[in-house]
Design a protein around this motif. Structure first.
Motif, PDB file in Angstrom:
ATOM      1  N   SER A   1      14.065  -9.244  -5.242  1.00  0.00           N
ATOM      2  CA  SER A   1      15.193  -9.352  -4.322  1.00  0.00           C
ATOM      3  C   SER A   1      15.084  -8.375  -3.160  1.00  0.00           C
ATOM      4  CB  SER A   1      16.519  -9.116  -5.063  1.00  0.00           C
ATOM      5  OG  SER A   1      16.572  -7.782  -5.557  1.00  0.00           O
ATOM      6  N   LYS A   2      14.237  -7.371  -3.294  1.00  0.00           N
ATOM      7  CA  LYS A   2      14.048  -6.374  -2.245  1.00  0.00           C
ATOM      8  C   LYS A   2      12.585  -5.961  -2.204  1.00  0.00           C
ATOM      9  CE  LYS A   2      18.419  -5.799  -1.000  1.00  0.00           C
ATOM     10  NZ  LYS A   2      18.920  -6.027   0.374  1.00  0.00           N
ATOM     11  N   VAL A   3      12.167  -5.400  -1.072  1.00  0.00           N
ATOM     12  CA  VAL A   3      10.826  -4.849  -0.936  1.00  0.00           C
ATOM     13  C   VAL A   3      10.960  -3.390  -0.518  1.00  0.00           C
ATOM     14  CG1 VAL A   3      10.636  -5.652   1.461  1.00  0.00           C
ATOM     15  CG2 VAL A   3       8.563  -5.128   0.170  1.00  0.00           C
ATOM     16  N   THR A   4      10.096  -2.547  -1.056  1.00  0.00           N
ATOM     17  CA  THR A   4      10.176  -1.107  -0.800  1.00  0.00           C
ATOM     18  C   THR A   4       8.875  -0.614  -0.192  1.00  0.00           C
ATOM     19  OG1 THR A   4      11.728  -0.746  -2.615  1.00  0.00           O
ATOM     20  CG2 THR A   4      10.481   1.169  -1.863  1.00  0.00           C
ATOM     21  N   ALA A   5       9.012   0.178   0.854  1.00  0.00           N
ATOM     22  CA  ALA A   5       7.864   0.790   1.525  1.00  0.00           C
ATOM     23  C   ALA A   5       7.918   2.293   1.334  1.00  0.00           C
ATOM     24  CB  ALA A   5       7.883   0.454   3.011  1.00  0.00           C
ATOM     25  N   VAL A   6       6.782   2.886   1.006  1.00  0.00           N
ATOM     26  CA  VAL A   6       6.674   4.336   0.855  1.00  0.00           C
ATOM     27  C   VAL A   6       5.751   4.846   1.959  1.00  0.00           C
ATOM     28  CG1 VAL A   6       5.973   6.232  -0.640  1.00  0.00           C
ATOM     29  CG2 VAL A   6       7.019   4.177  -1.635  1.00  0.00           C
ATOM     30  N   PHE A   7       6.193   5.896   2.660  1.00  0.00           N
ATOM     31  CA  PHE A   7       5.434   6.443   3.771  1.00  0.00           C
ATOM     32  C   PHE A   7       4.846   7.801   3.400  1.00  0.00           C
ATOM     33  CE2 PHE A   7       8.300   3.339   5.529  1.00  0.00           C
ATOM     34  CZ  PHE A   7       7.484   2.660   6.437  1.00  0.00           C
ATOM     35  N   GLU A   8       3.863   8.205   4.174  1.00  0.00           N
ATOM     36  CA  GLU A   8       3.084   9.408   3.864  1.00  0.00           C
ATOM     37  C   GLU A   8       3.941  10.656   3.781  1.00  0.00           C
ATOM     38  OE1 GLU A   8      -1.332  10.295   5.260  1.00  0.00           O
ATOM     39  OE2 GLU A   8       0.107  10.861   6.825  1.00  0.00           O
ATOM     40  N   ASP A   9       5.015  10.711   4.580  1.00  0.00           N
ATOM     41  CA  ASP A   9       5.866  11.896   4.568  1.00  0.00           C
ATOM     42  C   ASP A   9       6.898  11.880   3.446  1.00  0.00           C
ATOM     43  OD1 ASP A   9       7.627   9.962   5.405  1.00  0.00           O
ATOM     44  OD2 ASP A   9       8.050  10.861   7.368  1.00  0.00           O
ATOM     45  N   GLY A  10       6.829  10.880   2.563  1.00  0.00           N
ATOM     46  CA  GLY A  10       7.723  10.817   1.417  1.00  0.00           C
ATOM     47  C   GLY A  10       8.922   9.906   1.581  1.00  0.00           C
ATOM     48  N   ARG A  11       9.151   9.397   2.749  1.00  0.00           N
ATOM     49  CA  ARG A  11      10.274   8.481   2.937  1.00  0.00           C
ATOM     50  C   ARG A  11      10.079   7.205   2.135  1.00  0.00           C
ATOM     51  NH1 ARG A  11      10.534   7.698   9.196  1.00  0.00           N
ATOM     52  NH2 ARG A  11       8.328   8.275   8.910  1.00  0.00           N
ATOM     53  N   VAL A  12      11.148   6.736   1.562  1.00  0.00           N
ATOM     54  CA  VAL A  12      11.152   5.479   0.818  1.00  0.00           C
ATOM     55  C   VAL A  12      12.199   4.581   1.468  1.00  0.00           C
ATOM     56  CG1 VAL A  12      11.524   4.362  -1.414  1.00  0.00           C
ATOM     57  CG2 VAL A  12      10.452   6.634  -1.313  1.00  0.00           C
ATOM     58  N   VAL A  13      11.772   3.408   1.915  1.00  0.00           N
ATOM     59  CA  VAL A  13      12.657   2.505   2.656  1.00  0.00           C
ATOM     60  C   VAL A  13      12.671   1.158   1.954  1.00  0.00           C
ATOM     61  CG1 VAL A  13      13.135   1.441   4.886  1.00  0.00           C
ATOM     62  CG2 VAL A  13      12.041   3.699   4.799  1.00  0.00           C
ATOM     63  N   THR A  14      13.855   0.615   1.744  1.00  0.00           N
ATOM     64  CA  THR A  14      14.007  -0.668   1.065  1.00  0.00           C
ATOM     65  C   THR A  14      14.651  -1.678   1.994  1.00  0.00           C
ATOM     66  OG1 THR A  14      14.201   0.384  -1.099  1.00  0.00           O
ATOM     67  CG2 THR A  14      15.057  -1.851  -0.906  1.00  0.00           C
ATOM     68  N   GLY A  15      14.155  -2.916   1.961  1.00  0.00           N
ATOM     69  CA  GLY A  15      14.703  -3.972   2.796  1.00  0.00           C
ATOM     70  C   GLY A  15      14.524  -5.329   2.155  1.00  0.00           C
ATOM     71  N   ASP A  16      14.887  -6.356   2.904  1.00  0.00           N
ATOM     72  CA  ASP A  16      14.777  -7.732   2.423  1.00  0.00           C
ATOM     73  C   ASP A  16      13.436  -8.362   2.770  1.00  0.00           C
ATOM     74  OD1 ASP A  16      17.702  -8.421   1.496  1.00  0.00           O
ATOM     75  OD2 ASP A  16      17.889  -7.303   3.377  1.00  0.00           O
ATOM     76  N   LEU A  17      12.767  -7.836   3.800  1.00  0.00           N
ATOM     77  CA  LEU A  17      11.497  -8.395   4.250  1.00  0.00           C
ATOM     78  C   LEU A  17      10.684  -7.286   4.894  1.00  0.00           C
ATOM     79  CD1 LEU A  17       9.901 -11.099   4.676  1.00  0.00           C
ATOM     80  CD2 LEU A  17      10.953 -11.204   6.945  1.00  0.00           C
ATOM     81  N   LEU A  18       9.392  -7.227   4.584  1.00  0.00           N
ATOM     82  CA  LEU A  18       8.496  -6.271   5.241  1.00  0.00           C
ATOM     83  C   LEU A  18       7.492  -7.067   6.063  1.00  0.00           C
ATOM     84  CD1 LEU A  18       6.996  -2.996   3.982  1.00  0.00           C
ATOM     85  CD2 LEU A  18       5.474  -4.672   5.031  1.00  0.00           C
ATOM     86  N   ILE A  19       7.403  -6.727   7.348  1.00  0.00           N
ATOM     87  CA  ILE A  19       6.541  -7.440   8.286  1.00  0.00           C
ATOM     88  C   ILE A  19       5.376  -6.545   8.683  1.00  0.00           C
ATOM     89  CG2 ILE A  19       6.421  -8.549  10.546  1.00  0.00           C
ATOM     90  CD1 ILE A  19       9.418  -9.140  10.272  1.00  0.00           C
ATOM     91  N   GLY A  20       4.179  -6.960   8.344  1.00  0.00           N
ATOM     92  CA  GLY A  20       2.981  -6.237   8.761  1.00  0.00           C
ATOM     93  C   GLY A  20       2.583  -6.679  10.154  1.00  0.00           C
ATOM     94  N   ALA A  21       2.904  -5.857  11.135  1.00  0.00           N
ATOM     95  CA  ALA A  21       2.592  -6.143  12.539  1.00  0.00           C
ATOM     96  C   ALA A  21       1.765  -5.005  13.111  1.00  0.00           C
ATOM     97  CB  ALA A  21       3.887  -6.324  13.339  1.00  0.00           C
ATOM     98  N   ASP A  22       0.884  -4.453  12.272  1.00  0.00           N
ATOM     99  CA  ASP A  22       0.165  -3.219  12.614  1.00  0.00           C
ATOM    100  C   ASP A  22      -1.268  -3.457  13.046  1.00  0.00           C
ATOM    101  OD1 ASP A  22      -0.069  -4.025   9.949  1.00  0.00           O
ATOM    102  OD2 ASP A  22      -0.315  -2.011   9.164  1.00  0.00           O
ATOM    103  N   GLY A  23      -1.529  -4.621  13.636  1.00  0.00           N
ATOM    104  CA  GLY A  23      -2.756  -4.810  14.380  1.00  0.00           C
ATOM    105  C   GLY A  23      -3.999  -5.070  13.558  1.00  0.00           C
ATOM    106  N   VAL A  24      -5.133  -5.049  14.277  1.00  0.00           N
ATOM    107  CA  VAL A  24      -6.406  -5.446  13.684  1.00  0.00           C
ATOM    108  C   VAL A  24      -6.808  -4.531  12.530  1.00  0.00           C
ATOM    109  CG1 VAL A  24      -7.749  -4.110  15.361  1.00  0.00           C
ATOM    110  CG2 VAL A  24      -8.789  -6.084  14.244  1.00  0.00           C
ATOM    111  N   ASN A  25      -6.429  -3.260  12.587  1.00  0.00           N
ATOM    112  CA  ASN A  25      -6.746  -2.325  11.503  1.00  0.00           C
ATOM    113  C   ASN A  25      -5.535  -2.140  10.591  1.00  0.00           C
ATOM    114  OD1 ASN A  25      -9.447  -1.703  12.450  1.00  0.00           O
ATOM    115  ND2 ASN A  25      -8.457  -0.602  14.122  1.00  0.00           N
TER     116      ASN A  25
END
Length: 394
Positions: free
Chosen positions: A142-166
């Motif tokens: 029902s949710k997707v969670t992203a964890v970032f290098e600085d420790g932030r944890v973010v939860t949402g309904d949709l995660l969109i990978g728009a981060d380019g060729v790499n």
């Protein structure tokens, strides 16, 4: 227009019950998704891995209808003139004489123009720099969670990978899928309108000009100034010259003047002087005189490796790939930016009026976007190989 009626019926809902999108990547693809999802009532947060505001990523862009449609549907009514109008195409002979003249208008814009117009529509509180993604998870579908290098944890309904060729998102969802080198690079450059020889400027101004010769071609057109001005004298000549470079020689070319090895491109001001000198010698001997003078007038030429990338999946539960994170069409199609816009428009339409569950909506969206990506990739490969490797393309 049907799309207009769809977006005019945006619902006003309380922020705490709006669906939320986590967008990884703060360049054009991420911004297209942000403005489109905001237009249908979604909360949006963009996470960009670089620690500072993005700078120009490639100079000129051929403005396509999908970009203008995205701006219109997103309600960006006050955007300025988006580019400089070219009134005809010229094809030059080796000696600089005109081989062919084709009439027809086309609008040429720039990365800063599109980026700044969309970035100004996103509140600073929703655009997060220095945010490097580490992991993605779905716990209960029902949710997707992203964890970032600085420790932030973010939860949402949709995660969109728009981060380019790499793309980091792609590397997490499809490990081992990486771009392939096409066998040639684009040397690129910008010259301010008033800094070019007047005789050459008169020929090139407000025209899309090409010089083609066996195994290569160069093109140029006027674009807005970095601050968005389209006034005569403020604008810049943008050129792109495709040159074959073997895979063995590519790492040396992509090593910048500080000694740093770069994976896909060398930014303005960082190309090694010996590489620039070699390119200048080749320009004098290989290009039509007007194009050679344009190249030689460029203070900080830069380099972009031409790559092929495609995926067979763009949806992974509540995670999706868009833009160059999924497909990289070669620049001959002039479609990389318009494809990112099309991905975002179709996603917003599907989410706004999807009667099925999210999985079904995204599956239908994925089918359409993969078809688009495959068509553009095939077209770009055909155009590029015919130009750069004419013997093998026959």
């Amino acid at each position: 227009m049907q799309c207009e009626s769809i977006f005019n019926r945006r619902a006003d809902v309380n922020d705490n019950i709006k669906p939320r999108a986590i967008i990884v990547g703060g360049s054009l693809a991420g911004l297209f998704n942000a403005i489109m999802l905001r237009s249908i009532g979604w909360q949006v947060d963009i996470f960009e891995r670089t620690p500072h505001a993005l700078e120009s990523r490639g100079g000129g862009i051929v403005l396509q209808p999908e970009v203008e449609l995205a701006f219109e549907l997103a309600g960006l009514k006050d955007y300025p003139d988006l580019g400089v109008v070219s009134h005809e195409r010229l094809f030059l002979n080796d000696d600089g004489s005109i081989a062919q003249r084709m009439h027809g208008q086309q609008t040429l814009t720039s990365w800063p123009m599109l980026y700044n117009t969309m970035r100004n529509a996103i509140p600073d509180d929703n655009y997060h720099l220095n945010s490097r993604l580490v992991s993605v998870s779905e716990e209960d579908d029902s949710k997707v969670t992203a964890v970032f290098e600085d420790g932030r944890v973010v939860t949402g309904d949709l995660l969109i990978g728009a981060d380019g060729v790499n793309s980091t998102v792609r590397s997490l969802m499809l490990p081992g899928i990486t771009p392939d080198y096409a066998g040639y690079v684009a040397w690129r450059g910008l010259v301010k309108e008033g800094e070019l020889d007047p005789e050459v400027a008169e020929l090139l101004s407000q025209r899309f000009v090409f010089h083609q010769y066996p195994g290569s071609h160069i093109l140029q057109y006027l674009i807005p100034a970095p601050d968005g001005s389209t006034r005569a004298g403020d604008r810049y000549f943008n050129w792109v010259w495709y040159r074959n470079v073997s895979a063995d020689d590519l790492p040396k070319l992509l090593t910048d003047r500080t000694g740093r090895s770069r994976p896909t491109s060398v930014p303005p001001g960082l190309a090694k002087q010996e590489s620039v000198d070699e390119m200048h010698v080749a320009a004098k001997s290989q290009l039509a005189p007007q194009m050679a003078r344009l190249v030689l007038a460029t203070k900080e030429p830069f380099i972009q490796a031409i790559l092929d990338l495609s995926v067979n999946r763009m949806v992974f539960g509540r995670v999706i790939l868009t833009g160059d994170a999924a497909f990289v069409p070669r620049p001959h199609t002039a479609a990389s930016t318009s494809k990112a816009a099309a991905n975002a428009i179709d996603l917003a339409v599907a989410l706004r009026h999807g009667d099925e569950n999210l999985g079904t909506v995204l599956a239908h969206w994925e089918q359409r976007q993969i078809a688009l990506g495959e068509r553009l990739q095939s077209q770009g490969q055909m155009l590029g190989n015919r130009s750069q490797f004419p013997a093998s393309a026959q």
